[in-house]
Design a protein around this motif. Structure first.
Motif, short mmCIF file in Angstrom:
data_model
loop_
_atom_site.label_atom_id
_atom_site.label_comp_id
_atom_site.label_asym_id
_atom_site.label_seq_id
_atom_site.Cartn_x
_atom_site.Cartn_y
_atom_site.Cartn_z
N ASP A 65 0.82 -1.21 0.00
CA ASP A 65 0.00 0.00 0.00
C ASP A 65 0.86 1.27 0.00
OD1 ASP A 65 -2.27 -1.59 0.03
OD2 ASP A 65 -2.61 -1.34 2.19
N LEU A 66 1.96 1.25 0.76
CA LEU A 66 2.86 2.41 0.78
C LEU A 66 3.47 2.64 -0.59
CD1 LEU A 66 4.74 1.92 4.20
CD2 LEU A 66 2.95 3.61 3.67
N ARG A 67 3.91 1.58 -1.23
CA ARG A 67 4.50 1.72 -2.56
C ARG A 67 3.47 2.24 -3.57
NH1 ARG A 67 9.60 0.02 -2.45
NH2 ARG A 67 10.24 -1.57 -0.97
N ARG A 68 2.23 1.80 -3.44
CA ARG A 68 1.15 2.28 -4.30
C ARG A 68 0.92 3.78 -4.07
NH1 ARG A 68 -2.84 -0.71 -2.48
NH2 ARG A 68 -2.17 -2.49 -3.72
N LYS A 69 0.94 4.17 -2.81
CA LYS A 69 0.74 5.58 -2.47
C LYS A 69 1.88 6.45 -3.03
CE LYS A 69 -0.83 8.47 1.30
NZ LYS A 69 -2.20 8.64 0.84
N SER A 97 3.21 10.48 -7.04
CA SER A 97 4.33 10.77 -7.96
C SER A 97 5.59 11.17 -7.22
CB SER A 97 3.92 11.88 -8.95
OG SER A 97 2.82 11.48 -9.71
N LEU A 98 5.88 10.46 -6.14
CA LEU A 98 7.07 10.75 -5.35
C LEU A 98 8.26 9.95 -5.89
CD1 LEU A 98 5.57 10.65 -1.75
CD2 LEU A 98 6.33 12.67 -3.01
N GLU A 99 9.28 10.67 -6.28
CA GLU A 99 10.51 10.03 -6.74
C GLU A 99 11.63 10.28 -5.73
OE1 GLU A 99 11.39 11.23 -10.71
OE2 GLU A 99 9.41 10.63 -11.44
N ASN A 100 11.27 10.85 -4.59
CA ASN A 100 12.26 11.26 -3.58
C ASN A 100 12.10 10.49 -2.27
OD1 ASN A 100 9.81 12.41 -2.98
ND2 ASN A 100 10.61 14.46 -2.63
#
Length: 173
Positions: free
Chosen positions: A47-51, A56-59
């Motif tokens: 779920d965290l990875r989906r969020k 659109s977090l790349e950081n």
């Protein structure tokens, strides 16, 4: 950065929400998460990875479990925690001992560790966390001042000697 188990009550998703807000103003900011899931929390990590994708977090970087967190603490500028049902978290104590200001969601023993505005900040929303992060990342003098006070607080209130003495007093009762 943060050091935490990846379980639902640690509320890492709130850190992700704060990073999405912070990234609008400070796109070079990043969040490193050290820790892994319990066997029963693998779905939470999914779920965290989906969020992260949705925001659109790349950081945001997951390190997993790591035996020597001091390597990371020495490089970070701020330490963050979002968990609920906190006792007296060792992770924040270790960060403070390394001279890092702590920004944490107000919970349990964090109220004793973090002196709001003096050693870091206690917050209640991702928006407030992002605002406090922004102020510390943009003001190195404030960050150093709070970090130095955090380290001083650990030595005065949470040293091994003081903790052992308090523990011995409880046992003797």
């Amino acid at each position: 950065g943060t050091v935490t188990r990846l379980v639902p009550y640690k509320r890492v998703e709130l850190l992700l929400e704060a990073m999405a807000i912070l990234s609008r103003d400070i796109p070079e900011a990043s969040l490193t998460i050290i820790g892994g899931p319990d066997a029963s929390s693998t779905e939470y990590v999914t779920d965290l990875r989906r969020k992260i994708r949705e925001l659109s977090l790349e950081n945001v970087f997951f390190v997993g479990s790591y035996p020597d967190v001091n390597r990371f603490l020495a490089r970070w500028k701020v330490f963050v925690l979002a968990g609920e049902r906190q006792g007296c978290p060792n992770a924040s104590l270790e960060a403070m001992a390394m001279g890092l200001p702590v920004i944490a969601f107000e919970s349990g023993g964090l109220r004793e560790q973090v002196v709001n505005g003096k050693t870091g900040y206690l917050v209640h929303t991702p928006e407030e966390l992002a605002k406090r992060l922004k102020s510390l990342l943009r003001d190195p003098d404030l960050r150093r001042r709070l970090g130095a006070e955090a380290r001083r607080r650990i030595r005065e209130k949470f040293s091994m000697e003081r903790t052992a003495k308090a523990f011995a007093e409880v046992i003797d009762i």
